[in-house]
Design a protein around this motif. Structure first.
Motif, short mmCIF file in Angstrom:
data_model
loop_
_atom_site.label_atom_id
_atom_site.label_comp_id
_atom_site.label_asym_id
_atom_site.label_seq_id
_atom_site.Cartn_x
_atom_site.Cartn_y
_atom_site.Cartn_z
N SER A 21 47.04 43.12 40.95
CA SER A 21 47.05 42.35 42.20
C SER A 21 47.75 41.01 41.97
O SER A 21 47.93 40.57 40.82
N ASP A 23 46.58 38.01 42.38
CA ASP A 23 45.68 37.13 41.64
C ASP A 23 45.66 37.49 40.16
O ASP A 23 45.66 36.61 39.28
N GLN A 24 45.63 38.77 39.87
CA GLN A 24 45.60 39.21 38.48
C GLN A 24 46.89 38.82 37.75
O GLN A 24 46.85 38.31 36.63
N TRP A 180 37.54 38.05 39.31
CA TRP A 180 38.35 38.60 40.40
C TRP A 180 37.57 38.56 41.72
O TRP A 180 38.15 38.34 42.79
N THR A 181 36.25 38.75 41.65
CA THR A 181 35.43 38.68 42.86
C THR A 181 35.47 37.28 43.45
O THR A 181 35.62 37.10 44.66
N ALA A 184 38.85 36.65 45.05
CA ALA A 184 38.98 37.37 46.32
C ALA A 184 38.22 36.66 47.43
O ALA A 184 38.71 36.57 48.57
N ASP A 187 40.20 33.58 48.44
CA ASP A 187 41.36 33.95 49.26
C ASP A 187 40.93 34.31 50.68
O ASP A 187 41.61 33.97 51.65
N TYR A 188 39.79 35.02 50.78
CA TYR A 188 39.30 35.42 52.11
C TYR A 188 38.92 34.20 52.94
O TYR A 188 39.27 34.09 54.12
#
Length: 225
Positions: A21, A23-24, A180-181, A184, A187-188
């Protein structure tokens, strides 16, 4: 400053895999201190899980330009953000260098390794490389101990070699799912905070309903006349 050590091999690559992704890809290639980057997400704590003399993994000795069974000093820590483990880090240095050029590594205690690496102008760094780790890799097992969830089949990791006066120190950082959570969620929230552009070509539902009512009233008034 040029460095003679290379952390890359057939599995550890400079360019992250295309399936990762955004982000990754971003966090696997970010330069500078990972600890500093984590501090942008919350309060960072360092917990030392192991410091010992050991042997390098099969994919490590070439990066350090040492023989396969050369003893190394190992330091393993977990970096947590707001109490949640985000990164499991594994650092190694040839044993002889751990009592010489890299002696300070043995004296860090709970201070992050970044304090040693980024405050010394004599330290150079190789390119960052990354890969996906599966259960076959010992670093995957190391990370699972911190997560307590054996259902995680693959993890992402990055590594690079630091050189000081000709002696290498390699740092491998395994990114845990909680990182990663958190990204995410950030970002949301950022996307949700952005104003939604209004389509001026269409009336809003409640406005359209009111217009219909007014039109009917006008029609009845005309008929009455």
């Amino acid at each position: 400053m040029p460095i003679r050590f290379d952390a890359a091999d057939a599995h550890w690559r400079v360019a992250p895999l295309p399936v990762f992704s955004p982000d990754q890809k971003d966090w696997l290639t970010r330069g500078g201190s990972l600890t500093a980057h984590l501090r942008t997400l919350g309060a960072v704590t360092v917990r030392v899980t192991r410091e010992a003399v050991d042997l390098p993994f099969d994919d490590e000795y070439t990066a350090l330009a040492i023989a396969p069974r050369t003893p190394v000093w190992v330091r393993e820590v977990v970096l947590s953000v707001d109490g949640k483990p985000f990164v499991a880090a594994h650092s190694i240095v040839p044993l002889a260098a751990s009592t010489g050029v890299w002696l300070a590594m043995r004296r860090l205690r709970t201070r992050p390794l970044a304090e040693l690496l980024y405050s010394d102008s004599s330290v150079s760094r190789s390119s960052l490389v990354s890969r996906r780790l599966t259960a076959r890799h010992p670093l995957h097992r190391l990370a699972l101990r911190e997560m307590g969830d054996a259902r995680i089949h693959a993890l992402l990791a990055r590594r690079s070699v630091f050189e000081r006066y000709g002696e290498p120190l390699m740092v491998t950082e395994v990114m845990l799912p909680a990182l990663w959570t958190r990204l995410a969620m950030r970002d949301y929230k950022h996307a949700a905070a952005q104003p939604v552009p209004r389509d001026h070509g269409q009336a809003l539902d409640h406005t359209a309903s009111r217009a219909d009512v007014n039109a009917k009233r006008v029609g009845k008034h005309i008929e009455a006349r």
